[in-house]
Design a protein around this motif. Structure first.
Motif, PDB file in Angstrom:
ATOM      1  N   CYS A 105      -0.145 -11.718 -70.012  1.00 47.62           N
ATOM      2  CA  CYS A 105       0.191 -13.341 -70.090  1.00 47.62           C
ATOM      3  C   CYS A 105      -0.899 -13.714 -68.824  1.00 47.62           C
ATOM      4  CB  CYS A 105       1.771 -13.245 -70.094  1.00 47.62           C
ATOM      5  SG  CYS A 105       2.533 -15.358 -69.683  1.00 47.62           S
TER       6      CYS A 105
ATOM      7  N   GLU B 170      -0.491 -16.994 -68.129  1.00 43.82           N
ATOM      8  CA  GLU B 170       0.020 -18.224 -67.841  1.00 43.82           C
ATOM      9  C   GLU B 170       1.616 -17.944 -67.723  1.00 43.82           C
ATOM     10  OE1 GLU B 170      -0.080 -22.572 -67.877  1.00 43.82           O
ATOM     11  OE2 GLU B 170      -1.004 -22.115 -69.685  1.00 43.82           O
TER      12      GLU B 170
ATOM     13  N   CYS C  43       5.102 -17.542 -66.342  1.00 45.06           N
ATOM     14  CA  CYS C  43       6.458 -17.747 -67.052  1.00 45.06           C
ATOM     15  C   CYS C  43       7.548 -17.583 -66.646  1.00 45.06           C
ATOM     16  CB  CYS C  43       6.030 -17.059 -68.490  1.00 45.06           C
ATOM     17  SG  CYS C  43       5.907 -15.666 -68.397  1.00 45.06           S
TER      18      CYS C  43
ATOM     19  N   HIS D  30       7.001 -12.630 -65.014  1.00 43.47           N
ATOM     20  CA  HIS D  30       5.830 -12.713 -65.282  1.00 43.47           C
ATOM     21  C   HIS D  30       4.698 -11.662 -65.716  1.00 43.47           C
ATOM     22  CE1 HIS D  30       1.948 -14.594 -66.208  1.00 43.47           C
ATOM     23  NE2 HIS D  30       1.239 -14.582 -64.853  1.00 43.47           N
TER      24      HIS D  30
HETATM   25 CU   LIG Z   1       3.714 -15.247 -67.824  1.00 48.79          CU
END
Ligand SMILES: [Cu+2]
Length: 175
Positions: free
Chosen positions: A153, A155, A157, A161
């Motif tokens: 991932c 981005e 989050c 994350h």
């Molecule tokens: Cu993330």
């Protein structure tokens, strides 16, 4: 009541009038404060989606993630060496994972999110999509090398994350 003179009578009347005047202003001030407070509450409620706006905003974006293909995290064979993968990003994992395909397979990814925005990146490839609730992004890729690919991932989050890692296992073509 022999001490009542025209002067003291005037004093008395003056104080009564002043008293009434003050009461009116105190009431007016309290009413104004109450109005400002209620107005602020109403503004915050509407602006942060507690009222009407919220109901519409939070319901529809999950529609793709709620559909059977995404819910069961499907990998569908669509041709001799073609696959469709329905991938959902969730706090904090990817489904399906691992995705198992043979060497040389062309996989079309359909990517969405079930909650917040995630970044769907497959390391060592050109795959890089944003997983957005309510939106399905798509990308195709042919896995020519037999190896394990990691889905990360990219981005931010939330708290876990960095542990949001999925796997694509590409099996060696039988020789
Ligand atoms: Cu993330």
């Amino acid at each position: 009541m022999s001490d009542i003179t025209p002067e003291t009578r005037f004093d008395h009347a003056f104080h009564k009038a002043a008293d009434r005047h003050e009461r009116v202003w105190i009431f007016f001030t309290i009413a104004l404060l109450a109005l400002l407070f209620a107005g602020t509450l109403a503004f915050v409620a509407v602006d942060f989606g507690v009222v009407a706006k919220g109901a519409g905003f939070y319901k529809s974006p999950l529609t793709p993630a709620d559909s059977p293909l995404f819910k069961s995290g499907k990998l569908v064979k669509t041709g001799p060496s073609a696959y469709s993968a329905y991938v959902t990003g969730k706090l904090w994992y990817w489904t399906p994972s691992p995705i198992h395909v043979p060497q040389g397979a062309t996989v079309t990814f359909y990517v969405t999110s079930a909650d917040v925005i995630h970044g769907f990146e497959v390391q060592g490839t050109t795959i890089n999509l944003t997983a957005i609730p309510g939106v399905v992004g798509t990308v195709s890729y042919t896995f020519d090398k037999a190896r394990i690919y990691h889905i990360v991932c990219n981005e931010y989050c939330g708290i876990a994350h960095q542990s949001m890692i999925g796997e694509i296992i590409v099996d060696r073509r039988p020789t």
